[in-house]
Write a protein that holds these residues in place. Sequence first.
Motif: not given
Length: 411
Positions: A348-370
Motif C-alpha cells: 500500500s501507499i498513501g500520504n501524510i497530511s500536514g507535514v513537510d519532511l526533509n529526510n526519509s526514514y524507515i520504521i521496522d514494524k515486525t523486527l524480522k532479521q535483515g
Amino acid sequence: MKKILGVVAVILMVVVVAGSAAVYLYLDSFSKKKNTGNEAEAQPKAVKPGKPFNVLILGVDIGTVGSKNGPKRSDTMIIVHYDPNSSEMSMVSIPRDTKVTINGSVEKINAANAYGGTELAVKTVEDLLDIDINYFVEINYEGFRKIIDAMGGIDVVIPYNMNYDDPAQNLHIHFTKGQSVHLNGQKAEEFVRWRKNNNGSGYAEGDLGRIQTQQDFMIKVIEKLKSPSTVLKLPYIMKILPEYVDTNMEPMTMLGLSKDLPKINASSIQKYTLQGDPKYIGGISYIIYKPEKNKEIIAALGIENVSDSTLEVDKSAIKIQILNGSNVNGAASKLRNALKKKGYNVVSIGNISGVDLNNSYIIDKTLKQGNANAVASELDISHIEKKQDKLSKVDILIILGKDTENIINNI
C-alpha cells in the motif's frame, strides 16, 4: 586490556606515514593471517564509503596455561562505532559475564570466542544487541605488551592500592594509590587486568569497575599515538603488529580511516558499558542484559545508521507500506514502482497530511532479521526506527521526505 582500541589507532597511524602501495600490502597481511586451533574467522560486512560502521575489539586471555593454541576466551569485548562523516567515535564495553545462549546452553559471553572463534563471538554480540558488526580486531596479552613497549609506555596515576598474585599465571600486580607511574608493556597489562586484591578488596563493582579504568587507559593510549614521539617509533610498531593482531577489515577501509585519525579527539570519545542486572544461575554469577536500560547505548552504536549486510532476504516476502511526507505529488507511487521492479512487495501507499519532511526514514514494524537493513541499503536511507507492532500487516513502513528523488535515482 581495553586499550586494544589503541591497536586500531596504531594501524591507522602507520598509513599516514608510509607509501600507499606498500601500506596496502602491509595492511593486507592482517586479513591473511592464518588462525590456529579451533578458531573460525568472522567475515566482514561491507560498508558504503562514508557510512558508519561497528568494529568488535577482542582481547583474548592466555587460554589453558601451557597450551599455546588452546581455546581462548575474550576477557575484553568492546564495540567501537565510528561515523566518518562527523569523525565521532563511541565505544561500548560488554561485561564478560553477560549471559547469552551458545549452542543451546547458558554461557557467559566471553566463552563465545573459545567455542567458535571470532565468527561465533561476532554472531553472539549481533544476536544479543540486534546490530551489525562489520569488522573485528583481535589481540592477545603478549601482543598488548609488545605494542605498549613499542610505543614507549604510558603514564598513569594509580587510582587504587593494587596487590594481587596469581602464581599459576605468573601474574603479580603491586601498585600504590596516588602514585604516578610510567607503565611499560608488562606493567600496563598488570594495571588493566587488576580487579581485586589478595585480601578480597578491590573495585566495588568488580569487573564493571575494571572496565572504567581500562576505558580511561584506552584514551591515554590514543592520545599517545597521536604524539610526535610515537610517529618516530612507527617503523618498529609496523614490524610487530602483524604478528599479534588479527582483523577482517579490508586494507582500503583502513586506508580510508587513516585520513580521519587526526580529526578524532580522544577526549570526546563517548564511553559506555552495557547495562544489566546481576543474577546467580546454578551458582554462577551472570549479568542479565536489559534492552530497556540500554537505549542510549544502542543509539550510540548507530543502530539507526545502516550498513550493508551480507544477510540474504526474500524481497518478495517483505510487506512494505509507503507514506509520502515530502509534499511532492506522486512520490510514493514512483517509489512503489521502483521497488516492485526490484522484487519487493509494496502492499500500500498513501500520504501524510500536514507535514513537510526533509529526510526519509524507515520504521521496522515486525523486527524480522535483515528486512529493514535490506530495504534501507537498497534505498540508501540511513535512519531506521524499530517500533514493533505485533498487529501490523506490514513489515516495513517507509516515510518519504524531500530526498525522495535522490532515493529513487539510487535504486
